[in-house]
Design a protein around this motif. Sequence first.
Motif, PDB file in Angstrom:
ATOM      1  N   ALA A   1      25.442 -38.927 -53.110  1.00 16.00           N
ATOM      2  CA  ALA A   1      26.080 -39.019 -54.429  1.00 16.00           C
ATOM      3  C   ALA A   1      25.969 -40.433 -54.973  1.00 16.00           C
ATOM      4  O   ALA A   1      26.138 -41.413 -54.247  1.00 16.00           O
ATOM      5  N   PHE A   2      25.664 -40.546 -56.257  1.00 18.69           N
ATOM      6  CA  PHE A   2      25.573 -41.846 -56.916  1.00 18.69           C
ATOM      7  C   PHE A   2      26.965 -42.417 -57.122  1.00 18.69           C
ATOM      8  O   PHE A   2      27.945 -41.679 -57.228  1.00 18.69           O
ATOM      9  N   ASP A   3      27.045 -43.742 -57.243  1.00 17.55           N
ATOM     10  CA  ASP A   3      28.288 -44.385 -57.638  1.00 17.55           C
ATOM     11  C   ASP A   3      28.592 -44.014 -59.082  1.00 17.55           C
ATOM     12  O   ASP A   3      27.692 -43.627 -59.837  1.00 17.55           O
TER      13      ASP A   3
ATOM     14  N   LEU B   1      25.812 -36.840 -60.959  1.00 16.55           N
ATOM     15  CA  LEU B   1      27.175 -36.798 -61.487  1.00 16.55           C
ATOM     16  C   LEU B   1      28.195 -37.442 -60.542  1.00 16.55           C
ATOM     17  O   LEU B   1      29.370 -37.516 -60.857  1.00 16.55           O
ATOM     18  N   GLY B   2      27.729 -37.882 -59.379  1.00 19.60           N
ATOM     19  CA  GLY B   2      28.618 -38.570 -58.443  1.00 19.60           C
ATOM     20  C   GLY B   2      29.529 -37.641 -57.665  1.00 19.60           C
ATOM     21  O   GLY B   2      30.583 -38.054 -57.190  1.00 19.60           O
ATOM     22  N   VAL B   3      29.135 -36.375 -57.516  1.00 19.41           N
ATOM     23  CA  VAL B   3      29.955 -35.414 -56.776  1.00 19.41           C
ATOM     24  C   VAL B   3      29.926 -35.795 -55.292  1.00 19.41           C
ATOM     25  O   VAL B   3      28.892 -35.708 -54.644  1.00 19.41           O
TER      26      VAL B   3
ATOM     27  N   TYR C   1      16.299 -40.290 -60.308  1.00 19.59           N
ATOM     28  CA  TYR C   1      17.369 -40.744 -61.195  1.00 19.59           C
ATOM     29  C   TYR C   1      17.919 -42.111 -60.789  1.00 19.59           C
ATOM     30  O   TYR C   1      18.548 -42.784 -61.591  1.00 19.59           O
ATOM     31  N   ALA C   2      17.684 -42.534 -59.563  1.00 18.51           N
ATOM     32  CA  ALA C   2      18.160 -43.846 -59.110  1.00 18.51           C
ATOM     33  C   ALA C   2      17.362 -44.984 -59.729  1.00 18.51           C
ATOM     34  O   ALA C   2      17.818 -46.130 -59.714  1.00 18.51           O
TER      35      ALA C   2
ATOM     36  N   LEU D   1      22.650 -49.787 -67.715  1.00 17.66           N
ATOM     37  CA  LEU D   1      23.860 -49.476 -66.963  1.00 17.66           C
ATOM     38  C   LEU D   1      24.223 -48.040 -67.305  1.00 17.66           C
ATOM     39  O   LEU D   1      24.379 -47.694 -68.479  1.00 17.66           O
ATOM     40  N   VAL D   2      24.319 -47.197 -66.283  1.00 14.97           N
ATOM     41  CA  VAL D   2      24.653 -45.784 -66.475  1.00 14.97           C
ATOM     42  C   VAL D   2      26.041 -45.540 -65.910  1.00 14.97           C
ATOM     43  O   VAL D   2      26.345 -45.968 -64.798  1.00 14.97           O
ATOM     44  N   LEU D   3      26.868 -44.855 -66.679  1.00 11.71           N
ATOM     45  CA  LEU D   3      28.197 -44.457 -66.238  1.00 11.71           C
ATOM     46  C   LEU D   3      28.189 -42.945 -66.086  1.00 11.71           C
ATOM     47  O   LEU D   3      27.863 -42.224 -67.030  1.00 11.71           O
ATOM     48  N   SER D   4      28.510 -42.453 -64.912  1.00 12.09           N
ATOM     49  CA  SER D   4      28.454 -41.006 -64.639  1.00 12.09           C
ATOM     50  C   SER D   4      29.629 -40.269 -65.278  1.00 12.09           C
ATOM     51  O   SER D   4      30.351 -39.525 -64.626  1.00 12.09           O
TER      52      SER D   4
END
Length: 181
Positions: A44-46, A9-11, A74-75, A128-131
Motif C-alpha cells: 500500500a502507498f503512503d 488508494l493506500g488500502v 503508479y509509484a 506530490l500525490v495525495l491519496s
Amino acid sequence: SARPSLDLLGVKYLLFDACKEHPAAASTVVYTQMCMQIHKNHTAFDRAFVVHSYRTFENESHVLEAMQTQKIDYASTALLTNASLAGILPMQGEPGAAEGAATERPRIVSYTSSKVEVAVDMQAGGILVLSDLAFPGWNVYVDGQKQELLVVDYILRGVALRPGKHHVSFQYDPGFARTGV
C-alpha cells in the motif's frame, strides 16, 4: 502487486474469505476468525507520495481505460488529463524523465476533513500525490500561493512542485457555503 488500485488508494488492510479466495502474496494475516481473515497489505502507498514522471490523456475516460488495460508503475508515473507541466518536469519517455520510484518522503503535518498540510523537500521537480479524492471544491496552495490542483490517476489530488522545500496545503472550499448565506 495483484491489487494496484488498492495499493494506490493506500488500502493497508484487506478482508478475505479464506475459504473462497487466496490473498495476495504481499500481505500477512493479522487476524483470523473461521474463514474470515484480515491481511496487512505491504504494498500500500503512503497517503502522500511523490512521482517524477507523468503521461497525459485527452480526457478522464482515456485515463480510466489506460488504468484498466495497461501495466502502470503508479509509484513513478502520474496519469493526467491535459495538464501543462512544461518546465517543471519532463513527460514519461522524454529526456530527463526520472525512472523508478521517488526518494522524497512527504510528511503530513496536519489532516482534517477540510484541510491537509504536507511538508516535502523535493530533490527534483515532481508531482506530490495525495491519496484522497479530487472532489470539486478542493484547492491547493504551495508556500502560500494558489496552484493548479491536478487530478492524478483519475481520482486523486496532486500538485506539481519544483525542487526545494515546500509547504503544501490542500483546502476544501465548496463555494456554495458562501453564496448560500
